[in-house]
Design an enzyme around this catalytic site. Structure first.
Site, PDB file in Angstrom:
ATOM      1  N   GLU A   1      44.597  50.169 -22.760  1.00  0.00           N
ATOM      2  CA  GLU A   1      43.578  49.128 -22.881  1.00  0.00           C
ATOM      3  C   GLU A   1      42.866  49.332 -24.216  1.00  0.00           C
ATOM      4  O   GLU A   1      42.379  50.423 -24.511  1.00  0.00           O
ATOM      5  CB  GLU A   1      42.576  49.217 -21.731  1.00  0.00           C
ATOM      6  CG  GLU A   1      41.535  48.124 -21.765  1.00  0.00           C
ATOM      7  CD  GLU A   1      40.549  48.208 -20.609  1.00  0.00           C
ATOM      8  OE1 GLU A   1      39.757  47.261 -20.454  1.00  0.00           O
ATOM      9  OE2 GLU A   1      40.560  49.218 -19.877  1.00  0.00           O
TER      10      GLU A   1
ATOM     11  N   ASN B   1      29.396  49.664 -21.754  1.00  0.00           N
ATOM     12  CA  ASN B   1      29.713  48.508 -22.599  1.00  0.00           C
ATOM     13  C   ASN B   1      28.777  47.326 -22.389  1.00  0.00           C
ATOM     14  O   ASN B   1      28.438  46.607 -23.322  1.00  0.00           O
ATOM     15  CB  ASN B   1      31.176  48.081 -22.415  1.00  0.00           C
ATOM     16  CG  ASN B   1      31.516  47.696 -20.997  1.00  0.00           C
ATOM     17  OD1 ASN B   1      31.023  48.292 -20.039  1.00  0.00           O
ATOM     18  ND2 ASN B   1      32.374  46.706 -20.843  1.00  0.00           N
TER      19      ASN B   1
ATOM     20  N   GLU C   1      35.365  48.708 -10.067  1.00  0.00           N
ATOM     21  CA  GLU C   1      35.560  47.668 -11.091  1.00  0.00           C
ATOM     22  C   GLU C   1      36.107  48.364 -12.324  1.00  0.00           C
ATOM     23  O   GLU C   1      35.366  49.020 -13.065  1.00  0.00           O
ATOM     24  CB  GLU C   1      34.235  46.956 -11.384  1.00  0.00           C
ATOM     25  CG  GLU C   1      33.686  46.181 -10.196  1.00  0.00           C
ATOM     26  CD  GLU C   1      34.592  45.057  -9.747  1.00  0.00           C
ATOM     27  OE1 GLU C   1      35.361  44.541 -10.586  1.00  0.00           O
ATOM     28  OE2 GLU C   1      34.546  44.684  -8.564  1.00  0.00           O
TER      29      GLU C   1
ATOM     30  N   CYS D   1      35.581  44.382 -20.484  1.00  0.00           N
ATOM     31  CA  CYS D   1      36.726  44.670 -19.607  1.00  0.00           C
ATOM     32  C   CYS D   1      37.627  43.466 -19.406  1.00  0.00           C
ATOM     33  O   CYS D   1      38.811  43.618 -19.091  1.00  0.00           O
ATOM     34  CB  CYS D   1      36.239  45.204 -18.261  1.00  0.00           C
ATOM     35  SG  CYS D   1      35.185  44.049 -17.351  1.00  0.00           S
TER      36      CYS D   1
ATOM     37  N   GLY E   1      34.002  51.205 -14.617  1.00  0.00           N
ATOM     38  CA  GLY E   1      34.427  52.049 -15.721  1.00  0.00           C
ATOM     39  C   GLY E   1      35.937  52.083 -15.846  1.00  0.00           C
ATOM     40  O   GLY E   1      36.639  51.168 -15.405  1.00  0.00           O
ATOM     41  N   SER E   2      36.429  53.148 -16.436  1.00  0.00           N
ATOM     42  CA  SER E   2      37.860  53.255 -16.705  1.00  0.00           C
ATOM     43  C   SER E   2      38.649  53.532 -15.435  1.00  0.00           C
ATOM     44  O   SER E   2      38.125  54.091 -14.461  1.00  0.00           O
ATOM     45  CB  SER E   2      38.118  54.375 -17.716  1.00  0.00           C
ATOM     46  OG  SER E   2      37.896  55.643 -17.113  1.00  0.00           O
TER      47      SER E   2
END
Length: 458
Positions: free
Chosen positions: A335, A116, A211, A245, A189-190
């Site tokens: 999310e 992203n 993160e 995020c 990431g996720s």
């Protein structure tokens, strides 16, 4: 597939035998990084346009310019951060000893970057890893292929692979990398993928920084400055087409000001992107077909207040406000990571707080209110990586603030000094004298020693 074990071994040899990774060495590496970013700024921006449809302006403020600021900040403070820190003694019997904390490199570090913000979130942890004196292997996201190619070319131009290496590939490559015996793993990431990274690292007791994500709520109280709130929320939602995020995920607004806020939000979307946002040069695109389809499916059976248009061919989704969303809907469970903004209302602030707390702790909680007491109430009764009053996303820009999540939204902190510390081992050093050697610590133990040690350990 590349022999990653051999790569790790070469970096290990470089770290332990060849490299002089002192502070000057690290600063020179950071200087090279800054210079190559300047050289490649146009290709980086072009690659970001290809992968995510970003404008050069947005690419600069959120990617290249942001990273250059962080490099400058770290270089300015690095010598001070890395200096051994003398600490006091807590026991009188240590009167002849001197105690220090030394900041030492962890060693061989693996960094996974997401798609992203494929440049910023590749470079920011790399800056911290270099500052702390580590060797690094970086795995950019395969979902931002144009940026990944430029990143690999840049790093190869300025730094040897035995020091800093970029590894390309898909999830299979990531899995192979995770099996190796790293000194640290940094993943962005996720949450779902982060859990797998964490499980793999646990097998070898490898420290991690994760993160991750979460649903960052925006609480708008009845005393908020609605015009400013709408402008800032709208900006936070359209930035990178909501693929951030710490983007505002959903809004919880006091019912007495809901109608005014929604009208202002729709107005702000139009003022920022025009009546036909697909034509706006300022608005990014959804990263790929799979993510686009996931977002479009989220709009099924919803009450669209404004927006709602999309184009599969261009991977475009208009900023969309969805009203009266039920808690069981996917928009309120997953999310969103896109330009869709669901709305909930509340009567009492305690109900809004309870609604926030029904979900896992997010990376950020945003609260728009004119009341210090209301903000403090929200702060006391919620959990998140960070909390912001009357703004969104801007907490990321202050290098004196730690950035990271809590529980499902992440483990560890970075940015500025927190990056240096995250990639460092804080080693305890005690230097003892031999000119005196108190007998109370040694057997045989007597009543006299017992009385003395009681006084010492008060």
């Amino acid at each position: 597939m590349q022999d990653f074990s051999a790569l790790l071994k070469r970096q290990s040899v470089f770290f332990y035998e060849e490299a002089d990774l002192n502070i000057d060495f690290r600063i020179k590496a950071l200087n090279k990084l800054s210079e190559v970013i300047k050289k490649y700024e146009d290709p980086i921006h072009a690659a970001l346009k290809t992968d995510l449809g970003k404008s050069s302006y947005e690419s600069f403020i959120t990617e290249t310019g942001f990273v250059q600021h962080e490099i400058s900040f770290v270089k300015k403070h690095l010598k001070k951060w890395a200096r051994p820190k003398k600490v006091k003694r807590s026991l009188r019997m240590l009167i002849t000893a001197k105690s220090f904390i030394h900041y030492e490199a962890r060693g061989q570090v693996l960094i996974y970057a997401p798609w992203n913000y494929p440049f910023q979130l590749f470079m920011s942890p790399l800056i911290g890893a270099i500052a702390a004196g580590n060797t690094v292997v970086l795995k950019p996201s395969e979902h931002a292929p144009a940026v990944s190619v430029v990143l690999a070319e840049m790093i190869a131009e300025i730094l040897p692979e035995k020091y800093i290496a970029v590894v390309q590939g898909d999830a299979g490559v990531a899995q192979e990398l995770s099996k190796l015996d790293w000194d640290m793993i940094f993943f962005t990431g996720s949450t779902a993928i982060g859990q797998k990274i964490y499980e793999q690292a646990a097998k070898k007791i490898i420290p991690v920084v994760l993160e991750l994500g979460g649903k960052c709520p925006v609480l708008v109280h009845k005393d908020a400055n609605l015009k400013v709130a709408a402008r800032r929320i709208a900006w936070g939602k359209i930035l990178n087409a909501g693929q951030t995020c710490i983007a505002p995920d959903h809004v919880i607004v006091h019912k007495s000001v809901k109608d005014r806020l929604l009208k202002l939000l729709c107005k702000e979307f139009k003022e920022m992107l025009g009546k036909d946002p697909i034509k706006s040069a300022a608005y990014a695109r959804i990263v790929n077909k799979g993510h686009f389809e996931r977002l479009v499916n989220m709009l099924d059976q919803t009450d669209i207040y404004c927006g709602g248009n999309y184009s599969a061919e261009e991977r475009f989704i208009e900023p969309t406000i969805v009203d009266n969303v039920q808690p069981a809907h996917a928009l309120m469970k997953e999310e969103i990571f896109g330009p869709i903004l669901p709305i909930q209302t509340y009567d009492d602030i305690t109900d809004a707080i309870l609604f926030i707390n029904r979900l896992n702790p997010p990376l950020a909680v945003y609260a728009f209110t004119g009341s210090k007491n209301t903000f403090e109430q929200i702060q006391r009764h919620t959990q998140s990586g960070g909390i912001v009053k009357n703004d969104v996303i801007m907490q990321l820009t202050n290098m004196y603030l730690p950035f990271g999540g809590v529980r499902q939204s992440g483990i560890g902190r970075y940015h500025g000094r927190f990056s240096f510390e995250a990639f460092s081992h804080q080693r305890s050093v005690l230097r003892q004298s031999t000119w005196t050697d108190p007998a109370m610590r040694y057997p045989p133990y007597s009543e006299k020693k017992w009385k003395l040690i009681k006084k010492v350990l008060k």
